[in-house]
Design a protein around this motif. Structure first.
Motif, PDB file in Angstrom:
ATOM      1  N   GLY A  11       0.790  -1.233   0.000  1.00 19.00           N
ATOM      2  CA  GLY A  11       0.000   0.000   0.000  1.00 19.00           C
ATOM      3  C   GLY A  11       0.815   1.272   0.000  1.00 19.00           C
ATOM      4  N   GLN A  12       1.998   1.218  -0.599  1.00 15.22           N
ATOM      5  CA  GLN A  12       2.802   2.450  -0.655  1.00 15.22           C
ATOM      6  C   GLN A  12       2.212   3.340  -1.755  1.00 15.22           C
ATOM      7  N   ALA A  13       1.286   4.190  -1.342  1.00 15.35           N
ATOM      8  CA  ALA A  13       0.536   5.018  -2.294  1.00 15.35           C
ATOM      9  C   ALA A  13      -0.019   6.240  -1.575  1.00 15.35           C
ATOM     10  N   VAL A  14       0.090   7.400  -2.214  1.00 11.16           N
ATOM     11  CA  VAL A  14      -0.483   8.636  -1.674  1.00 11.16           C
ATOM     12  C   VAL A  14      -1.212   9.372  -2.802  1.00 11.16           C
ATOM     13  N   PHE A  15      -2.119  10.277  -2.417  1.00 11.56           N
ATOM     14  CA  PHE A  15      -2.868  10.988  -3.450  1.00 11.56           C
ATOM     15  C   PHE A  15      -3.232  12.392  -2.999  1.00 11.56           C
ATOM     16  N   GLU A  16      -3.810  13.153  -3.920  1.00  8.87           N
ATOM     17  CA  GLU A  16      -4.344  14.480  -3.616  1.00  8.87           C
ATOM     18  C   GLU A  16      -5.713  14.616  -4.261  1.00  8.87           C
ATOM     19  N   GLY A  17      -6.442  15.656  -3.855  1.00 12.51           N
ATOM     20  CA  GLY A  17      -7.735  15.966  -4.457  1.00 12.51           C
ATOM     21  C   GLY A  17      -7.830  17.465  -4.637  1.00 12.51           C
ATOM     22  N   MET A  18      -8.003  17.899  -5.892  1.00 13.24           N
ATOM     23  CA  MET A  18      -8.097  19.335  -6.189  1.00 13.24           C
ATOM     24  C   MET A  18      -9.208  19.508  -7.221  1.00 13.24           C
ATOM     25  N   ARG A  50       1.334  19.274   0.264  1.00 11.24           N
ATOM     26  CA  ARG A  50       0.789  18.162   1.037  1.00 11.24           C
ATOM     27  C   ARG A  50       1.096  16.806   0.406  1.00 11.24           C
ATOM     28  N   ILE A  51       1.114  16.710  -0.923  1.00 12.78           N
ATOM     29  CA  ILE A  51       1.400  15.386  -1.506  1.00 12.78           C
ATOM     30  C   ILE A  51       2.829  14.982  -1.158  1.00 12.78           C
ATOM     31  N   ASN A  52       3.705  15.954  -1.051  1.00 12.05           N
ATOM     32  CA  ASN A  52       5.083  15.605  -0.686  1.00 12.05           C
ATOM     33  C   ASN A  52       5.237  15.328   0.804  1.00 12.05           C
ATOM     34  N   GLN A  53       4.398  15.961   1.636  1.00 13.18           N
ATOM     35  CA  GLN A  53       4.402  15.605   3.062  1.00 13.18           C
ATOM     36  C   GLN A  53       3.886  14.179   3.243  1.00 13.18           C
ATOM     37  N   SER A  54       2.834  13.853   2.497  1.00 10.88           N
ATOM     38  CA  SER A  54       2.299  12.487   2.551  1.00 10.88           C
ATOM     39  C   SER A  54       3.357  11.499   2.064  1.00 10.88           C
ATOM     40  N   ALA A  55       4.003  11.844   0.941  1.00  7.41           N
ATOM     41  CA  ALA A  55       5.016  10.954   0.358  1.00  7.41           C
ATOM     42  C   ALA A  55       6.162  10.726   1.340  1.00  7.41           C
ATOM     43  N   GLU A  56       6.612  11.788   1.989  1.00  5.59           N
ATOM     44  CA  GLU A  56       7.726  11.651   2.936  1.00  5.59           C
ATOM     45  C   GLU A  56       7.383  10.658   4.054  1.00  5.59           C
ATOM     46  N   ARG A  57       6.135  10.743   4.544  1.00  7.44           N
ATOM     47  CA  ARG A  57       5.724   9.845   5.636  1.00  7.44           C
ATOM     48  C   ARG A  57       5.702   8.386   5.187  1.00  7.44           C
ATOM     49  N   ALA A 105       7.872   7.186   3.032  1.00  3.11           N
ATOM     50  CA  ALA A 105       9.234   6.922   2.531  1.00  3.11           C
ATOM     51  C   ALA A 105       9.296   6.918   1.007  1.00  3.11           C
ATOM     52  N   MET A 106       8.525   7.845   0.397  1.00  2.98           N
ATOM     53  CA  MET A 106       8.512   7.964  -1.058  1.00  2.98           C
ATOM     54  C   MET A 106       9.254   9.251  -1.438  1.00  2.98           C
ATOM     55  N   PRO A 107       9.842   9.295  -2.630  1.00  3.47           N
ATOM     56  CA  PRO A 107      10.603  10.491  -3.021  1.00  3.47           C
ATOM     57  C   PRO A 107       9.684  11.672  -3.315  1.00  3.47           C
ATOM     58  N   ALA A 108      10.153  12.870  -2.974  1.00  7.00           N
ATOM     59  CA  ALA A 108       9.372  14.083  -3.254  1.00  7.00           C
ATOM     60  C   ALA A 108       9.246  14.277  -4.761  1.00  7.00           C
ATOM     61  N   PHE A 109       8.101  14.784  -5.185  1.00  6.71           N
ATOM     62  CA  PHE A 109       7.882  15.058  -6.611  1.00  6.71           C
ATOM     63  C   PHE A 109       8.260  16.513  -6.887  1.00  6.71           C
ATOM     64  N   PRO A 110       8.966  16.782  -8.001  1.00  8.68           N
ATOM     65  CA  PRO A 110       9.434  18.153  -8.253  1.00  8.68           C
ATOM     66  C   PRO A 110       8.294  19.120  -8.568  1.00  8.68           C
ATOM     67  N   GLU A 111       8.402  20.315  -8.005  1.00 12.07           N
ATOM     68  CA  GLU A 111       7.382  21.342  -8.174  1.00 12.07           C
ATOM     69  C   GLU A 111       7.161  21.682  -9.659  1.00 12.07           C
ATOM     70  N   ALA A 171      -1.619  12.146   6.612  1.00 10.52           N
ATOM     71  CA  ALA A 171      -1.224  11.965   5.209  1.00 10.52           C
ATOM     72  C   ALA A 171      -2.429  11.507   4.385  1.00 10.52           C
ATOM     73  N   LYS A 172      -2.442  11.877   3.098  1.00 15.24           N
ATOM     74  CA  LYS A 172      -3.458  11.311   2.211  1.00 15.24           C
ATOM     75  C   LYS A 172      -2.867  10.007   1.675  1.00 15.24           C
ATOM     76  N   ALA A 173      -2.809   9.041   2.558  1.00 19.07           N
ATOM     77  CA  ALA A 173      -2.246   7.732   2.240  1.00 19.07           C
ATOM     78  C   ALA A 173      -3.391   6.790   1.906  1.00 19.07           C
ATOM     79  N   ALA A 174      -3.262   6.047   0.822  1.00 21.97           N
ATOM     80  CA  ALA A 174      -4.353   5.206   0.327  1.00 21.97           C
ATOM     81  C   ALA A 174      -4.940   4.312   1.427  1.00 21.97           C
ATOM     82  N   GLY A 175      -4.071   3.703   2.215  1.00 20.68           N
ATOM     83  CA  GLY A 175      -4.521   2.750   3.222  1.00 20.68           C
ATOM     84  C   GLY A 175      -5.442   3.339   4.275  1.00 20.68           C
ATOM     85  N   ASN A 176      -5.367   4.636   4.516  1.00 19.48           N
ATOM     86  CA  ASN A 176      -6.256   5.273   5.498  1.00 19.48           C
ATOM     87  C   ASN A 176      -7.718   5.099   5.116  1.00 19.48           C
TER      88      ASN A 176
END
Ligand code: PLP
Length: 352
Positions: free
Chosen positions: A67-74, A95-102, A104-110, A193-198
Motif C-alpha cells: 500500500g505504498q501510495a499517496v494521493f491528492e484531491g483538487m 501536502r502530496i510531498n508531506q504524505s510521500a515523505e511519511r 518513505a517515497m521520493p518528493a515530486f518536483p514542483e 497523510a493522504k495515504a491510500a490505506g487510510n
C-alpha cells in the motif's frame, strides 16, 4: 512557461460527446488524457501526457502488497469568460510531498507538478464546464511500481494525474455516528497523510455504520474516543451558539485546505472561531440544551457538507433547521472565490 518538454501522445477521438455532464456520478467518468512521470535510478523522469487508459504493472509491484501510495484531491473551475482557475494549488503540492515523505517515497518536483497539471488542464479545457458547482476534479497520485515483494520502500514509482468531471455534490441528509470502537488513525501514525490505506481501513466500520442508518462516521481520538476529530474524507466544524469550533491539527488529522480557508474566512468576518479539542460530552450537552446549532464537514469534493444529526452511545440527536447557517455562509464565500465571482483578497485563486 515552456512545457514543450512534456510530450503529448494524441488521442484518436475525444469521448467528451458520450458524456452526460448533467448526470455525473462523482469520480466515475475520466477525461481523454492523463499525465504520467516515473521515478527510476534515483530521479523523476520522462513526464508525458497520453490518452487516459490502463497502465501495465507487474503483479509484484510493491503498491499491491504494502500500500505504498499517496494521493491528492483538487478541482479546476471555469468562470463566465472561460478562464480556468485552481484554488490554493500550492497547498496540494506541499501536502502530496508531506504524505510521500511519511511513506518513505521520493518528493515530486514542483516544476513537473505544475507544468504537467497546467498542460493537462489546457488540453482538457472543454471538460471543465461553466456554472457554479461544475468543476473538473483533479486526482494526482503516486504509487510504488518496483517489482519486488520484500517489505521495504521501493526504488521505482509512478506519479500520475487523472481528471474527472464533477457536478456540485449533494450528499443528501447526512446523519453521522461518533466513533466509539474503531479508529481512523493513531498517534504517530499516518492520519495526517493522504495515504491510500487510510481510506481502505475505514470501509468496514463505515459499512457497519451504514447498516445502522448513518451515512458517515465522525472519528474520535484513538486513545479515549472522547474527542471529536474529523470525518473520513472531511474535516469537521461545530457551531455552539455563535461560536465555531474545530479540532486542532495533529498527526491523526488531515490538514484540509478547505478547513484552513474556513478558519481564515471566519476570522475575517468576525465569527468567533476556536481551534481546540472538542469533546463528545460537550457536543451532547450542547445538543441537549439547544445550544448546538450546526455541524458540517469541509473538503474539496463537497466544499461544505451540512450534517442533520448524530448518534452516540445508543442515543440519536437531531440538529435544528436554521435560517442563516454558517455552512451556507462559508460555502457561498468559497464558491465565489473559486469561480471568480468575488474579489479574492487572499490570492487563493490561481488563474492558469
Ligand atoms: C482530503 C481530506 C480532507 C479535506 O481536505 P481538503 O484539502 O479540504 O480537500 C479532510 N480529511 C481527510 C481525511 C481527507 O482525506
Amino acid at each position: 512557461m515552456d512545457t514543450s518538454y512534456i510530450q503529448v501522445t494524441p488521442i484518436k477521438q475525444s469521448k467528451i460527446n458520450t458524456v452526460d455532464f448533467n448526470n455525473l456520478a462523482f469520480g466515475t467518468v475520466f477525461s481523454d488524457y492523463m499525465f504520467e512521470c516515473d521515478f527510476k535510478n534515483g530521479e523523476w523522469q520522462n513526464p508525458v501526457i497520453k490518452p487516459y487508459g490502463p497502465i501495465s504493472l507487474e503483479p509484484s509491484a510493491r503498491v499491491f502488497h504494502y500500500g505504498q501510495a499517496v494521493f491528492e484531491g483538487m478541482k479546476a473551475y471555469k468562470d463566465e469568460n472561460e478562464d480556468i482557475f485552481l484554488f490554493r494549488p500550492d497547498q496540494n503540492f506541499k501536502r502530496i510531498n508531506q504524505s510521500a515523505e511519511r511513506l518513505a517515497m521520493p518528493a515530486f518536483p514542483e516544476k513537473f507538478f505544475f507544468d504537467g497539471l497546467k498542460k493537462l488542464l489546457h488540453l482538457e479545457k472543454d471538460w471543465i464546464k461553466k456554472g457554479v458547482g461544475n468543476s473538473l476534479y483533479i486526482r494526482p497520485f503516486v504509487i510504488a511500481t518496483q517489482p519486488a515483494i520484500s517489505a521495504s520502500p521501493a526504488n521505482e514509482y509512478k506519479f500520475m494525474i487523472i481528471l474527472s468531471p464533477a457536478q456540485s455534490y449533494y450528499a443528501g441528509e447526512v446523519q453521522v455516528i461518533f466513533a466509539e470502537k474503531y479508529s481512523r488513525s493513531a498517534n504517530g501514525g499516518v492520519g495526517f497523510a493522504k495515504a491510500a490505506g487510510n481510506y481502505a481501513a475505514q470501509f468496514y466500520p463505515t459499512k457497519l455504520a451504514n447498516e445502522k442508518g448513518y451515512q458517515q462516521i465522525i472519528w474520535t481520538d484513538a486513545n479515549t474516543h472522547e474527542y471529536l476529530e474529523e470525518a473520513g474524507t472531511m474535516n469537521i466544524f461545530f457551531r455552539i451558539g455563535d461560536k465555531l469550533i474545530t479540532a486542532p491539527n495533529n498527526d491523526r488529522i488531515l490538514d484540509g485546505v478547505t478547513r484552513k480557508s474556513i478558519i481564515h474566512l471566519a476570522e475575517d468576518n468576525n465569527i468567533d472561531v476556536e481551534v481546540r479539542r472538542v469533546s463528545v460530552a460537550e457536543i451532547k450537552e450542547a445538543a441537549r440544551n439547544g445550544e448546538l446549532k450546526e455541524i458540517f464537514g469541509s473538503g474539496t469534493a463537497a466544499v461544505i457538507n451540512p450534517i442533520v444529526g448524530f448518534g452516540h452511545g445508543g442515543e440519536d440527536f437531531k440538529l435544528p433547521k436554521i435560517e442563516q447557517s454558517y455552512a451556507s455562509f462559508f460555502k457561498e464565500k468559497l464558491l465565489n472565490i473559486q469561480y471568480n465571482i468575488s474579489e479574492d483578497p487572499y490570492h487563493w485563486r490561481v488563474k492558469i
